[in-house]
Design a protein around this motif. Structure first.
Motif, PDB file in Angstrom:
ATOM      1  N   PRO A  92       0.821  -1.209   0.000  1.00  0.00           N
ATOM      2  CA  PRO A  92       0.000   0.000   0.000  1.00  0.00           C
ATOM      3  C   PRO A  92       0.860   1.267   0.000  1.00  0.00           C
ATOM      4  N   CYS A  93       0.343   2.311  -0.634  1.00  0.00           N
ATOM      5  CA  CYS A  93       1.011   3.615  -0.647  1.00  0.00           C
ATOM      6  C   CYS A  93       0.848   4.299   0.701  1.00  0.00           C
ATOM      7  N   GLY A 102      -5.076  18.965  -0.988  1.00  0.00           N
ATOM      8  CA  GLY A 102      -5.622  17.807  -1.679  1.00  0.00           C
ATOM      9  C   GLY A 102      -5.025  16.512  -1.141  1.00  0.00           C
ATOM     10  N   THR A 103      -4.958  15.511  -1.998  1.00  0.00           N
ATOM     11  CA  THR A 103      -4.457  14.195  -1.601  1.00  0.00           C
ATOM     12  C   THR A 103      -3.061  13.981  -2.156  1.00  0.00           C
ATOM     13  N   ARG A 104      -2.189  13.477  -1.288  1.00  0.00           N
ATOM     14  CA  ARG A 104      -0.833  13.148  -1.709  1.00  0.00           C
ATOM     15  C   ARG A 104      -0.617  11.662  -1.468  1.00  0.00           C
ATOM     16  N   PHE A 105      -0.161  10.967  -2.511  1.00  0.00           N
ATOM     17  CA  PHE A 105       0.236   9.560  -2.427  1.00  0.00           C
ATOM     18  C   PHE A 105       1.736   9.513  -2.636  1.00  0.00           C
ATOM     19  N   CYS A 135      -4.523   2.576  -3.670  1.00  0.00           N
ATOM     20  CA  CYS A 135      -3.180   2.976  -4.067  1.00  0.00           C
ATOM     21  C   CYS A 135      -2.156   1.960  -3.589  1.00  0.00           C
ATOM     22  N   VAL A 136      -1.292   1.563  -4.513  1.00  0.00           N
ATOM     23  CA  VAL A 136      -0.204   0.642  -4.189  1.00  0.00           C
ATOM     24  C   VAL A 136       1.098   1.196  -4.771  1.00  0.00           C
ATOM     25  N   GLN A 175       7.767   9.212  -7.570  1.00  0.00           N
ATOM     26  CA  GLN A 175       7.516   8.431  -6.350  1.00  0.00           C
ATOM     27  C   GLN A 175       6.414   9.049  -5.500  1.00  0.00           C
ATOM     28  N   GLN A 176       5.979  10.265  -5.872  1.00  0.00           N
ATOM     29  CA  GLN A 176       4.845  10.857  -5.177  1.00  0.00           C
ATOM     30  C   GLN A 176       3.925  11.556  -6.164  1.00  0.00           C
ATOM     31  N   CYS A 177       2.680  11.696  -5.773  1.00  0.00           N
ATOM     32  CA  CYS A 177       1.676  12.273  -6.652  1.00  0.00           C
ATOM     33  C   CYS A 177       0.729  13.095  -5.790  1.00  0.00           C
ATOM     34  N   VAL A 178       0.402  14.294  -6.223  1.00  0.00           N
ATOM     35  CA  VAL A 178      -0.537  15.155  -5.511  1.00  0.00           C
ATOM     36  C   VAL A 178      -1.741  15.380  -6.409  1.00  0.00           C
TER      37      VAL A 178
END
Length: 180
Positions: A92-93, A102-105, A135-136, A175-178
């Motif tokens: 899992p992320c 917002g959302t950050r993975f 999210c993985v 490696q990260q996404c917003v």
């Protein structure tokens, strides 16, 4: 004493309605709970007898109901092992949300509690038969999961798995996404 409360050990319902020996319809997780209790008692106590009822007949012999319950527990154990293997492949992320940002993975080498030598990139994972995604972290280099390290692969890790989807608006190898 003197009554089978197997279901109560899984459900936590120790009322008269829950103190029954019928384990049909229990979830795999509840069956694993029963397995844990059975292991605890067999590891720490010596049996002194058998309770005549659903699982043992008047001669102390196992019944068909016991064999069915044991088979269901074996299926739950197999399901648990498969889930653990999937978690190793697709941990899992990490995620956080705020109204301002917002959302950050993001992925790290310990995301999802799975220590590994790669961080991975966030992706949506869709499981066949399930609704929605989660999210993985996905390995983005080397051979695909379960394939020997050889020159026959595209060096994209598991990015080509058909159950994965890239987050829209995120760089494919970030490696990260917003998401706002």
């Amino acid at each position: 004493a003197g009554r089978d409360a197997t279901r109560a050990f899984a459900s936590g319902d120790f009322t008269p309605a829950g103190l029954v020996d019928d384990v049909s319809g229990l979830s795999p997780q509840e069956l694993l709970s029963i397995h844990g209790w059975l292991s605890f008692y067999s590891d720490n106590y010596d049996p002194v007898g058998r309770l005549v009822g659903r699982f043992y007949d008047e001669n102390g012999a196992p019944t068909e109901a016991l064999r069915e319950a044991e088979a269901a527990i074996e299926e739950a154990l197999k399901f648990q092992a498969e889930s653990e293997q999937r978690k190793q492949q697709f941990p899992p992320c990490n995620s956080e949300w705020s109204s301002a940002k917002g959302t950050r993975f993001w992925c790290s080498s310990q995301s999802g509690g799975v220590n590994r030598d790669w961080a991975g990139v966030p992706r949506k994972l869709y499981r066949p038969g399930s609704q929605g995604s989660h999210c993985v972290c996905v390995r983005s280099t080397g051979p695909p999961w379960g394939q020997p390290d050889s020159s026959q692969h595209s060096d994209r890790g598991d990015l080509d798995n058909p159950h994965l989807e890239q987050y829209e608006g995120c760089h494919p190898l970030a490696q990260q996404c917003v998401l706002t």
